[in-house]
Design an enzyme around this catalytic site. Structure first.
Site, PDB file in Angstrom:
ATOM      1  N   HIS A  86       9.895 -26.730  -1.367  1.00 40.26           N
ATOM      2  CA  HIS A  86       9.441 -27.919  -2.091  1.00 40.26           C
ATOM      3  C   HIS A  86       8.295 -27.581  -3.045  1.00 40.26           C
ATOM      4  O   HIS A  86       7.608 -28.476  -3.534  1.00 40.26           O
ATOM      5  CB  HIS A  86       9.024 -29.003  -1.093  1.00 40.26           C
ATOM      6  CG  HIS A  86      10.164 -29.478  -0.250  1.00 40.26           C
ATOM      7  ND1 HIS A  86      10.880 -30.623  -0.523  1.00 40.26           N
ATOM      8  CD2 HIS A  86      10.738 -28.928   0.850  1.00 40.26           C
ATOM      9  CE1 HIS A  86      11.833 -30.774   0.383  1.00 40.26           C
ATOM     10  NE2 HIS A  86      11.774 -29.755   1.226  1.00 40.26           N
ATOM     11  N   LYS A 128     -13.984  -0.882  -4.693  1.00 41.63           N
ATOM     12  CA  LYS A 128     -15.167  -0.551  -3.909  1.00 41.63           C
ATOM     13  C   LYS A 128     -16.234   0.110  -4.780  1.00 41.63           C
ATOM     14  O   LYS A 128     -17.429  -0.202  -4.666  1.00 41.63           O
ATOM     15  CB  LYS A 128     -14.799   0.372  -2.753  1.00 41.63           C
ATOM     16  CG  LYS A 128     -13.877  -0.254  -1.715  1.00 41.63           C
ATOM     17  CD  LYS A 128     -13.569   0.745  -0.610  1.00 41.63           C
ATOM     18  CE  LYS A 128     -12.588   0.191   0.410  1.00 41.63           C
ATOM     19  NZ  LYS A 128     -12.283   1.169   1.477  1.00 41.63           N
ATOM     20  N   GLU A 186       0.812  -1.215   0.000  1.00 40.98           N
ATOM     21  CA  GLU A 186       0.000   0.000   0.000  1.00 40.98           C
ATOM     22  C   GLU A 186       0.842   1.259   0.000  1.00 40.98           C
ATOM     23  O   GLU A 186       0.426   2.288  -0.518  1.00 40.98           O
ATOM     24  CB  GLU A 186      -0.934   0.019   1.220  1.00 40.98           C
ATOM     25  CG  GLU A 186      -2.245  -0.676   0.997  1.00 40.98           C
ATOM     26  CD  GLU A 186      -3.295  -0.323   2.041  1.00 40.98           C
ATOM     27  OE1 GLU A 186      -4.460  -0.700   1.825  1.00 40.98           O
ATOM     28  OE2 GLU A 186      -2.972   0.315   3.057  1.00 40.98           O
TER      29      GLU A 186
END
Length: 439
Positions: free
Chosen positions: A310, A424, A289
């Site tokens: 792995h 949003k 951010e």
């Protein structure tokens, strides 16, 4: 005073003394801008002095609230998203048993989380737990209108009031919010909740040393005084030491920007102990951010070793050379366990007898660093003396201070997040929120 240590001995082929010397002036200038408050985002610099600004009275109040709620609740729900819960979760999960849910001693509540997801199945499972257990809630939001925590709190508040009655439910809810305004502030005043303030000049991802993080961490049974002391000691080092050699936060900011300009666009934060997984999640928000804007920024990623050696280890070793690594190395464990002898030795590991698991793990860590360096990946190493409240406080402030400096070197405002609003707006339009249908 022991401090965390930044080890760059494996960087010489990728970031040499000449590179760091050239970057030093930029880093020191960026620190000056940060400390003077003369850069972009200077209205969100309250975190810089936060370790000193938290008063003994606030700490005592938090401890009193912990004692009060612990007598009522076996489960404590932290409702928040992003910086409103990640910092607390990072510290709690670093300190508690990996099996805390089944090893509860009853002295402190089990801390669980809500408001960070919109998964219906998650909330059904959470409400099944809360139906069985006595619980209390901290709801954390400056505005009270962020969709994810607002939805979670509405569901939990309704259940709490049905289970205990409205008056008792109000005694089980703590609101951590704006001092003067916002939906959550208004609800808290109306309902009579105990409240704590999120300072106006501290953004969410820098808020772990405010009540946002301090209350849940204390509720889980951990020493917030030690956490704050670690942050204070690291802050002193960050503001007093003027050379990269003496100041690990400045050195970290310098190395990151040198490597970024050389085309290393991804930083992988790696741990070799699983309890630091959520510290990595907090770090990803902090740097993602803060730096990811204006078409710039290092992409923060994280891996847990040796587990991910792995799986993703193959890509790191031989994939495209676009990353560098920062290894979180813990010097001393909190426990010890011996490898038992086996006469048959069918698994072939008797050669490890007499070695601690930490010694084996440290050699796996060093072997990984050497292999990845040989494979063309720059590797930094942050050594943490041990995982406790004091060193977590150091680590939190170290990353925060380095982030502010690094963001200013990068040329962005490290303290806003305008891009977060994009999803949003689309979500509100798709859901038919008033005022968004024509956008």
């Amino acid at each position: 005073m022991k401090t965390i240590n930044l080890d760059i001995q494996h960087l010489s082929h990728f970031c040499g003394d000449t590179d760091l010397s050239a970057m030093s002036a930029e880093v020191l200038k960026a620190r000056k801008v940060l400390m003077e408050g003369s850069g972009r985002g200077n209205d969100f610099l309250g975190w810089v002095t936060l370790p000193e600004d938290v008063t003994p009275q606030l700490v005592d109040d938090i401890k009193g609230e912990v004692a009060r709620l612990s007598s009522k609740a076996k489960v404590f729900v932290v409702v928040g998203i992003g910086g409103s819960y990640l910092g607390a979760r990072a510290v709690i999960e670093a300190l508690q048993s990996e099996f805390a849910a089944v090893q509860r001693d009853g002295k402190f509540p089990l801390v669980v989380y809500a408001g960070h997801t919109l998964s219906e199945d998650y909330y059904c499972q959470l409400m099944e737990l809360l139906e069985r257990e006595d619980y209390a809630v901290a709801v954390i939001s400056k505005s009270g209108t962020t969709t994810e925590p607002a939805v979670a709190f509405r569901i939990i508040k309704a259940h709490l009031e049905k289970k205990y009655g409205k008056a008792e439910a109000a005694q089980r809810i703590v609101a951590i919010t704006d001092a003067h305004k916002g939906a959550l502030h208004d609800i808290a005043v109306q309902e009579g909740y105990h409240t704590y303030v999120i300072p106006d000049n501290v953004g969410g991802r820098f808020s772990v040393l405010t009540p946002v993080g301090l209350l849940p961490i204390a509720m889980a049974g951990y020493d917030i005084n030690l956490l704050l002391q670690g942050a204070r000691d690291m802050r002193r080092l960050c503001v007093e030491k003027d050379t990269l050699a003496d100041n690990p936060a400045l050195l970290y900011a310098a190395v990151r920007n040198v490597l970024y300009r050389k085309g290393r666009k991804v930083e992988i934060l790696e741990n070799f102990v699983p309890q630091l997984k959520y510290l990595s999640e907090w770090w990803k928000q902090l740097y993602g951010e803060s730096e990811g804007k204006e078409g710039k920024g290092i992409l923060p990623h994280s891996l847990s070793f040796t587990t991910d050696l792995h799986s993703m280890g193959q890509y790191v070793q031989e994939g495209e050379r676009l990353m560098f690594e920062t290894v979180l190395s813990v010097a001393q464990p909190r426990h010890s366990i011996a490898i038992p002898d086996d006469e048959q030795n069918l698994d072939g590991i008797n050669y490890l007898l007499g070695k601690s698991l930490t010694e084996i793990n440290h050699n796996a860590e060093l072997g990984t660093i050497l292999a990845h360096c040989d494979g063309g990946v720059p590797v930094l190493r942050i050594e943490v003396p041990e995982v406790d409240e004091y060193y977590l406080g150091q680590l939190i402030y170290f990353f925060e201070f380095a982030c502010g400096v690094s963001g200013y070197v990068l040329g962005v405002n490290p303290f806003d997040q305008p891009g977060v609003e994009a999803y949003k707006k689309n979500m509100f339009r798709l859901l038919g929120k008033p005022g968004y249908a024509d956008k």
